[in-house]
Design a protein around this motif. Sequence first.
Motif, short mmCIF file in Angstrom:
data_model
loop_
_atom_site.label_atom_id
_atom_site.label_comp_id
_atom_site.label_asym_id
_atom_site.label_seq_id
_atom_site.Cartn_x
_atom_site.Cartn_y
_atom_site.Cartn_z
N ASP A 1 0.77 -1.22 -0.01
CA ASP A 1 -0.10 0.08 0.02
C ASP A 1 0.78 1.42 -0.06
OD1 ASP A 1 -1.02 -0.25 3.47
OD2 ASP A 1 1.00 0.32 2.67
N LYS B 1 3.44 -4.37 3.06
CA LYS B 1 3.23 -5.57 2.13
C LYS B 1 1.82 -6.10 2.30
CE LYS B 1 5.09 -10.04 0.49
NZ LYS B 1 6.01 -11.12 0.69
N VAL B 2 0.97 -6.13 1.10
CA VAL B 2 -0.31 -6.63 1.23
C VAL B 2 -0.41 -8.00 0.91
CG1 VAL B 2 -2.72 -6.30 0.04
CG2 VAL B 2 -1.29 -4.28 0.60
N GLY B 3 0.42 -8.42 -0.10
CA GLY B 3 0.44 -9.96 -0.64
C GLY B 3 0.94 -10.07 -2.01
N VAL C 1 -5.24 -10.40 -4.93
CA VAL C 1 -3.98 -10.21 -3.94
C VAL C 1 -4.31 -11.51 -2.81
CG1 VAL C 1 -2.45 -8.99 -2.56
CG2 VAL C 1 -3.76 -7.85 -4.15
N ARG C 2 -3.15 -12.25 -2.91
CA ARG C 2 -3.01 -13.36 -1.99
C ARG C 2 -2.79 -12.67 -0.42
NH1 ARG C 2 -0.16 -15.76 -6.23
NH2 ARG C 2 -1.27 -17.13 -7.43
N THR C 3 -3.44 -12.56 0.27
CA THR C 3 -3.52 -12.00 1.56
C THR C 3 -3.21 -12.99 2.75
OG1 THR C 3 -5.68 -11.46 1.80
CG2 THR C 3 -4.71 -10.12 0.89
N GLU D 1 -7.57 -14.94 -1.59
CA GLU D 1 -7.26 -14.02 -2.60
C GLU D 1 -8.33 -12.92 -2.40
OE1 GLU D 1 -6.82 -15.12 -6.57
OE2 GLU D 1 -5.08 -16.38 -6.24
N ASN D 2 -7.98 -11.73 -2.09
CA ASN D 2 -8.67 -10.47 -2.09
C ASN D 2 -8.72 -9.34 -3.28
OD1 ASN D 2 -8.19 -11.52 0.68
ND2 ASN D 2 -9.69 -9.82 0.99
N LYS E 1 -3.66 -1.59 3.13
CA LYS E 1 -3.64 -3.08 3.29
C LYS E 1 -4.90 -3.45 4.01
CE LYS E 1 -1.13 -6.94 5.75
NZ LYS E 1 0.09 -7.26 6.40
N LYS F 1 -8.03 -6.17 2.90
CA LYS F 1 -8.33 -7.39 3.52
C LYS F 1 -9.66 -7.47 4.12
CE LYS F 1 -5.52 -9.04 6.72
NZ LYS F 1 -4.50 -9.35 7.58
#
Length: 251
Positions: free
Chosen positions: A17, A22-24, A43-45, A53-54, A74, A78
Amino acid sequence: MAEPIPLRDLIGRNAVDADGNKVGKVGQIYVDDETGEPQWITVRTGMFGGSRENFAPLAGCRMDGDELVLAVSKDVVKGAPDLDAEGHLAENDNDALFEYYAAFLGTGRARGTGFAGAGDDAGWTAGEAIIRSEERLHIGTERVAAARARLRKYVVTETVTQTVGLRHEEVRIEREPITEANRDAALHRGNLTEQEYEVILHSERPVVSKETVPVERVRLQTETVTEQIDITTPVRKEQIDGLEMVEGTHS
């Protein structure tokens, strides 16, 4: 105008962000069914690269080196709706995502908006907003080995001069006159004779000896000092031009 984001290179890259959190990793890219423009990414969170994945919008995203910087935080990603798209978003899922992210992006822009550098901004309506981003500089420190110090002991020879007093014996002749008082002691020796008399003379000579004694203890100690240095690095930020009126006709 910003350069287009290379979509073919996005998958597998780290997504962060604006604050650098780190978001993923980017998983999939979804495009609008009607326009074909890229619209969402997943994004794999999950922990340790889990399978969750979000969805996150591509609108306002930018590249920073090898990382994709999202336009939302972030926590916002999520909290996005939990959708199982399986490669395609249904109409109601698409609407749910637009409704959720509209509050954070400050825009009600229709689907097919694309992302920074994806094309022109035709189709915007009054009340819509442009996200302006800028880089923030974060400078930290790390501890590294900078030098090696050692103590080395070696032997040197120096000439030392000291003054020492040496005694020695010398001979002198003492003559004692013969008087009435000592005449008898002198006469008992008798007639004239030949005679020798010797005395051993002594003298001192220097005697040098050496001994090794400890005189000093030496050790290495480290101490931490702080120096102030100036860090100069370019920081980019986006600017928004003033209002530009373009005349045109409407059919």
